[in-house]
Structures are given as structure tokens and as C-alpha cells.
Design a protein around this motif. Structure first.
Motif, PDB file in Angstrom:
ATOM      1  N   ASP A   1     -12.188  -6.850  -6.412  1.00 36.98           N
ATOM      2  CA  ASP A   1     -12.552  -6.373  -4.950  1.00 36.98           C
ATOM      3  C   ASP A   1     -11.938  -5.290  -4.790  1.00 36.98           C
ATOM      4  N   SER A   2     -11.043  -4.736  -5.670  1.00 33.28           N
ATOM      5  CA  SER A   2     -10.541  -3.387  -5.819  1.00 33.28           C
ATOM      6  C   SER A   2     -11.212  -2.399  -6.511  1.00 33.28           C
TER       7      SER A   2
ATOM      8  N   LEU B   1      -4.482   0.162  -7.673  1.00 34.48           N
ATOM      9  CA  LEU B   1      -5.859  -0.690  -7.684  1.00 34.48           C
ATOM     10  C   LEU B   1      -5.271  -2.070  -7.369  1.00 34.48           C
ATOM     11  N   GLY B   2      -4.201  -2.638  -7.444  1.00 29.40           N
ATOM     12  CA  GLY B   2      -3.549  -3.667  -7.164  1.00 29.40           C
ATOM     13  C   GLY B   2      -3.598  -4.610  -8.269  1.00 29.40           C
TER      14      GLY B   2
ATOM     15  N   GLN C   1       0.845  -1.239  -0.030  1.00 28.57           N
ATOM     16  CA  GLN C   1       0.109   0.090   0.002  1.00 28.57           C
ATOM     17  C   GLN C   1       0.943   1.263   0.084  1.00 28.57           C
TER      18      GLN C   1
ATOM     19  N   ALA D   1     -11.986   4.074  -7.442  1.00 32.41           N
ATOM     20  CA  ALA D   1     -12.012   3.373  -8.699  1.00 32.41           C
ATOM     21  C   ALA D   1     -12.325   3.813  -9.856  1.00 32.41           C
TER      22      ALA D   1
END
Length: 647
Positions: A644-645, A621-622, A433, A553
């Protein structure tokens, strides 16, 4: 000759029979006597009608008594009365004071008699009487022990008979009998047992304190179920040993009769809740979870019946007790089955540790429960300890207490081990993060740099040009036609500057994204680029809606699309662009493919501001970013982001 042999054989048989009868009839106390556990050889008499008195029992021939063949007295749910006869012979040359100790603080009621030269004295005790009543016993007025103790004085070389009368009992009639030299019992043995009990409860209290702090720090909230389970387990032992009746409620015999049944069921409920949460049985073991829920429901159902135990009939009390024991046995067997199933699952090491920690505890509970319902004969652990010269007058099984300590240690280790693993995961996540945050900050700085560059190279140049034209007008005021031409040029520059400002403003804060949503904003961006260049065609395909996506997002995804399309518009010289949003399982796949001039990936190692901004936001956003291109063959940008992000 034959008659002599027959006579000799009869004499030998008679000798052995007399020896056997003598062994069962008397208990010889040598001069150095200190302790003995009574069991095998004790004379027992059943009294089905409970009509015999002490004088009647004295006159009954020895042959009518049964010689007990076990080490412990496990009579279970006895509905008939029982008499025990203990003839004691003092072989010492001095008078001795002997203690007879009955180990079961939950005996409902029984009577103790001594017979010395025809004189019978009696004591009546049990949990139906207040604990303070034990101070008033004729034989030992100073006695106030958790078990039942009776003092007997035997003159030198003399014999005295002791009788124990147990009426039909509403609670399981299981106990051990110890015979002590009074001085040895009140000094050495008392110190040993006090040390062991104090150590046990001190360890439990320290453990509960450390466990509570650990749960508070680690936020493993479901471990509060285990905290309650360990606390209630400690209280079960405390009460089962008779210490609660001695110290906390000595005047309340009613509470003594119901407290253990209540605590045991609460102990069962909290332990079952912990197991359900620890193994996530509702998700991974649905059938076992239904069984565990049923156990919780039945245990809760038994608690109200506990309050009526002193008042219901003996028969009904026996049924409640049997049901309770079967419920406990079933629970332990279910736990064992769950643990064996879990060993074959993903957390093999943790499940093996759990099984190791629970084994001694669970087996001792099963054995004790089976003994209470009469499915198993009494164990010989007290005898084994006595043979090792470690006699312990604990009604609670020593294996149960050791099992509790072992289980608590193992569960604590599993919790710390699990916390350490999660802590490492949290550290990695925090580092990721932080890295994404740093990338986002760099992306913001890149945005600022690009905006500054746009203002300088675009709007700044146009305004400078307009200023120069206006300065030229001051020298050409006499030429009206030339002045009009220059003013037209200035107006065009100002109009272009206005368009440039609108473009920068739109890039900074697209109104359609916040007013109409992500889908409309992407469509507007496509339409705007197609209006600026009628040679380019952008096709959009998606099988997913972003109406429920998080606002942040949506913003990141729009910026990514904006950068991709702007890069294609400015540099690729493409005529066809395919933009796709596809849901693949738990991933969002975003691709942008063009038929432009492409570029050499090997020579283009340094990303421009636009691609860096895309990379920063994808990482935030991973997700992952991949680019595939070569000169003359266009470019394909592929981005995968966990759903899930986004939602």
C-alpha cells in the motif's frame, strides 16, 4: 349445634365477601390524604357494543362490574368500550378538592362523568381535540397539563362517584390513574416533576452540544448518526410526554396523532445506521447486516402510513401499531444478539461497555412494546415509585429515560476512548513520517554531497588536466607533431568530461523512468552496467508489474535499485548478480544477491553514502532493510516494503 356452626360460617363468608366488595366499590380518602395510584380494586365494565350511556351504567348492579386485578391499565388494542367506576368517600371533616389524573397523553377520546346526588356532568377530551380545548373543561378551566386532569369537589363526609368511558380506540389503550389532593399536586408534585423533566432535557441538550463539537473535532463522521439518534430520542420523550402538543402544536390534533410514529421510525433508522457503521456489520457480520438493512427498509416504509393513521379504520390502525411494536422489539433483540456476538470478537471491552449502556434502554423498549401488543402484563414501576414516595406521572417509562442517559454517557465514553487510541496511533504515524522525512532530507543532502564529490573528483580533475595541457601548448607551438599529440589528449579529456557529465545527469534524472516507466528504466540500468563491464551478468526476475505504482514510489524504488547495482559494480567485483521483485501477500520483496568479495558486517558499522541513501528511501516507503554478507562469500540485500506504500 351443627346449624349454629353453619350459620356462623355463612356469616363469616358473607362478611369477607362484603368486605371484598366494599374494597372494590369505594376509594376512601382519609383526612391526611395526599396521593394514591389506582389500579387493583377499580370497578371495570366492558361494553362490547358501546351502547351504554351514563344513566345506564349508574343503574347496573355492582356484581356486573369486574374488579381490576392489576396495578396499571394495559388494555392494549381494545376494540370494545370500557367503563371505569370510582366511588370516592371523603372521611375528612372539611370539603376537599381532589384531582383525578389520567396518564397517557395519546388517548384518542374518552369521557369523564361525576355523579353526586343524581347529578351527572361530563367532559369529553382526547388527542382528537385541540389541546386548548382542555381550558374549556367545566371542572377545571385553568387546567392545561400534559396529562388529562379532572377536578372533583367532595363535601365533608360525603361520597361522589366518578366514571370514565373509553370508546374503542385506534391507539393502544394503556394508562395509569392517579388520585391527588389538588393542593399537593399543584405545589410539591408539580415542582418535583418540573425539576426532573427540566434536568433531563437540559442534560440531553448539553450532551448534544458537546457531542456535536466532539464529532466536528474528531472527524468521526458516522457519529452524526448517533447525534441524530440522540436528538430524535430526546424528541420522542418530549412528544411522548405530551409536551409537544402542549407547547409546539396545541391547535393541530392531526399532527399529534401522527408525529410520534414518524419520530420513532426515524429514531429507529438513525440508531440502526449508527450500529451498522460502529460495528462494520457489512464486513464482519454479513447476516446481521442484512437484518439491519431490512429493519431500516421496513421503518422507512411505515413512515408514509403514519400520515393516514387518523383516517384508517380502527382495525387497520391496530395492525399498523402492532407491526410497529414488533419491529421495535425485533430491532432491540437484533442489537442484543449483535452485541453478544461482538463480545467474543476483537473489541471485547468496547462491546461490553456498549452492551452495558444499551441494556436498560433496550430492555425498557422491549417491555413497553410487549405491553402494547398484549404479550406482557403491565409493570408495577409506578407502584414501586409510589411506595418509595416518589410518584411520577410520566407516560414515558422512567427506565427508558434513565436508559437513554446511561446509553448516551457510555457511547460518548466509547467515542472518546476510541479517539484517544486513534490519536495515539496518529501521533506515532506522524512521528514515523517525520522521521522518514528527516531521513529523506538527509538522503537528499547525501546525494548532493556525492554529486559534489563526483564533480570534484571526476569532472574537476579532467577539466584541470585539460587546462594544464592547453597551457603546455603555448610553449610548444614550434613542434607541430607534439602539438597534435597534446590536442588529441585534450580532446580525450574533454570527451571523458562529457561522458562524466552525462553519467551524473543520468543519475540525477533518468529519462527512461519518466518516459517508458519503471520496468524499462531498470532494464536500461542493467544494460548500461553490462556494457561498461562485459564480465558482469545481471539476471532480473519479477512477478509483479509497476505500471500502476505511484510515481514517487517508482522514483524511490529506481533509486534503490540504482544504488544497489552501482555499489556492486564499484566495490563487489562480482560477475553474477540476481535482482528480484517478488510479491509476497501484502508485501513487496526486493533482493539483490551477488558473488563478489563481500565484507565483514561487524567491521563495517558506518554505512557509506550509497547505503545510507538506500536506507533513507526504504524507510520513507515504510519498509525494512536487511544486509547479509561475509568476506569472500558475496552479499545479499533484502528489502520488504508494504504494497500500500507502492500502489
Amino acid at each position: 349445634m351443627m346449624q349454629q356452626r353453619q350459620s356462623l360460617l355463612c356469616t363469616l363468608i358473607g362478611f369477607f365477601l362484603c368486605s371484598w366488595a366494599w374494597a372494590g366499590e369505594t376509594i376512601v380518602l382519609p383526612a391526611n390524604f395526599q396521593k394514591e395510584i389506582l389500579g387493583q380494586g377499580v370497578l371495570v365494565l366492558e361494553d362490547p357494543s358501546d351502547a351504554l350511556g351514563p344513566e345506564d351504567v349508574r343503574s347496573i348492579p355492582l356484581k356486573d362490574f369486574m374488579v381490576w386485578d392489576r396495578n396499571n391499565f394495559h388494555l392494549g388494542h381494545a376494540q370494545t368500550a370500557h367503563w371505569l367506576k370510582l366511588p370516592l368517600v371523603n372521611q375528612s371533616d372539611r370539603s376537599r378538592s381532589i384531582l383525578l389524573e389520567v396518564v397517557n397523553p395519546y388517548l384518542y377520546e374518552f369521557h369523564f362523568y361525576t355523579d353526586y346526588k343524581g347529578m351527572v356532568r361530563s367532559d369529553t377530551t382526547g388527542i382528537r381535540f385541540p389541546f386548548v380545548q382542555r381550558e374549556q373543561l367545566v371542572h377545571r378551566p385553568e387546567a392545561k397539563h400534559r396529562n388529562f386532569q379532572f377536578a372533583v369537589s367532595i363535601p365533608a363526609g360525603d361520597t361522589i362517584a366518578c366514571y370514565l368511558h373509553f370508546p374503542p380506540s385506534r391507539y393502544p389503550l394503556n394508562f395509569q390513574l392517579y388520585l391527588w389532593d389538588e393542593e399537593y399536586r399543584s405545589t410539591h408534585q408539580r415542582r418535583l416533576e418540573d425539576y426532573l423533566l427540566n434536568s433531563f432535557f437540559l442534560l440531553c441538550l448539553v450532551y448534544l452540544l458537546i457531542l456535536g463539537v466532539a464529532i466536528y473535532v474528531t472527524k468521526f463522521h458516522y457519529y452524526w448518526f448517533y447525534f441524530a439518534y440522540a436528538f430524535l430520542g430526546t424528541f420522542v420523550v418530549f412528544s411522548d410526554l405530551g409536551l409537544g402538543f402542549r407547547y409546539f402544536w396545541p391547535d393541530n390534533s392531526y399532527l399529534q396523532q401522527i408525529i410520534l410514529l414518524i419520530i420513532v421510525n426515524l429514531y429507529l433508522v438513525t440508531g440502526t445506521f449508527f450500529v451498522r457503521h460502529h460495528f462494520d456489520t457489512a464486513i464482519y457480520y454479513e447476516r446481521i447486516d442484512k437484518v439491519l438493512k431490512s429493519i431500516i427498509g421496513l421503518a422507512v416504509l411505515v413512515i408514509p402510513f403514519s400520515f393516514f393513521m387518523p383516517y384508517i379504520s380502527i382495525g387497520w390502525a391496530h395492525w399498523v401499531s402492532r407491526f410497529q411494536n414488533l419491529l421495535i422489539i425485533s430491532t432491540c433483540l437484533t442489537f442484543f444478539y449483535l452485541l453478544f456476538r461482538a463480545i467474543t470478537g476483537s473489541e471485547i471491552a468496547s462491546s461490553r461497555l456498549f452492551l452495558f449502556g444499551f441494556s436498560l434502554h433496550g430492555i425498557s423498549v422491549i417491555v413497553s412494546g410487549m405491553q402494547d401488543v398484549g404479550l406482557l402484563r403491565g409493570g408495577s414501576l409506578p407502584v414501586a415509585l409510589m411506595e418509595m414516595d416518589i410518584p411520577l406521572t410520566f407516560y414515558t417509562q422512567v427506565s427508558f429515560m434513565l436508559g437513554m442517559l446511561l446509553e448516551m454517557g457510555v457511547i460518548f465514553y466509547i467515542a472518546i476512548r476510541r479517539f484517544r487510541i486513534l490519536f495515539q496511533v496518529f501521533q506515532e504515524h506522524a512521528a514515523k513520517q517525520q522521521k522518514n522525512m528527516n531521513a529523506l532530507v538527509l538522503g537528499i543532502e547525501g546525494e548532493r554531497q556525492r554529486i559534489a564529490q563526483d564533480l570534484h573528483d571526476g569532472l574537476g580533475v579532467m577539466l584541470s588536466s585539460a587546462k594544464m595541457r592547453l597551457n603546455l601548448l603555448k610553449d610548444k607551438t614550434d613542434d607541430q607533431q607534439l602539438m597534435e599529440q597534446e590536442l588529441d589528449g585534450v580532446i580525450r579529456h574533454i570527451d571523458q568530461s562529457h561522458q562524466e557529465v552525462r553519467q551524473i545527469s543520468h543519475n540525477l534524472m533518468p529519462k527512461s523512468l519518466y518516459k517508458l516507466g519503471f520496468d524499462a528504466a531498470v532494464q536500461e540500468q542493467i544494460h548500461r552496467l553490462e556494457m561498461l563491464n562485459d564480465k558482469i551478468k545481471i539476471k532480473l526476475y519479477k512477478n509483479i508489474s509497476f505500471e500502476e505504482a505511484r510515481q514517487l514510489a517508482q522514483t524511490y524504488l529506481f533509486r534503490i535499485v540504482q544504488e544497489l547495482l552501482n555499489n556492486i559494480f564499484r566495490h563487489a567485483h562480482a560477475t553474477e548478480v540476481n535482482l528480484q521483485f517478488v510479491r509476497l501477500g501484502e508485501q513487496l520483496l526486493l533482493t539483490a544477491e551477488d558473488n563478489g568479495i563481500g565484507f565483514d558486517l561487524g567491521k563495517s558499522q558506518d554505512k557509506g553514502i550509497g547505503m545510507k541513501n538506500i536506507d533513507y528511501r526504504v524507510k520513507a516507503l515504510g519498509g525494512t532493510l536487511r544486509v547479509d554478507s561475509s568476506p569472500g562469500k558475496g552479499c545479499v540485500v533484502s528489502i520488504e516494503i508494504p504494497l500500500d506504500s507502492v500502489f
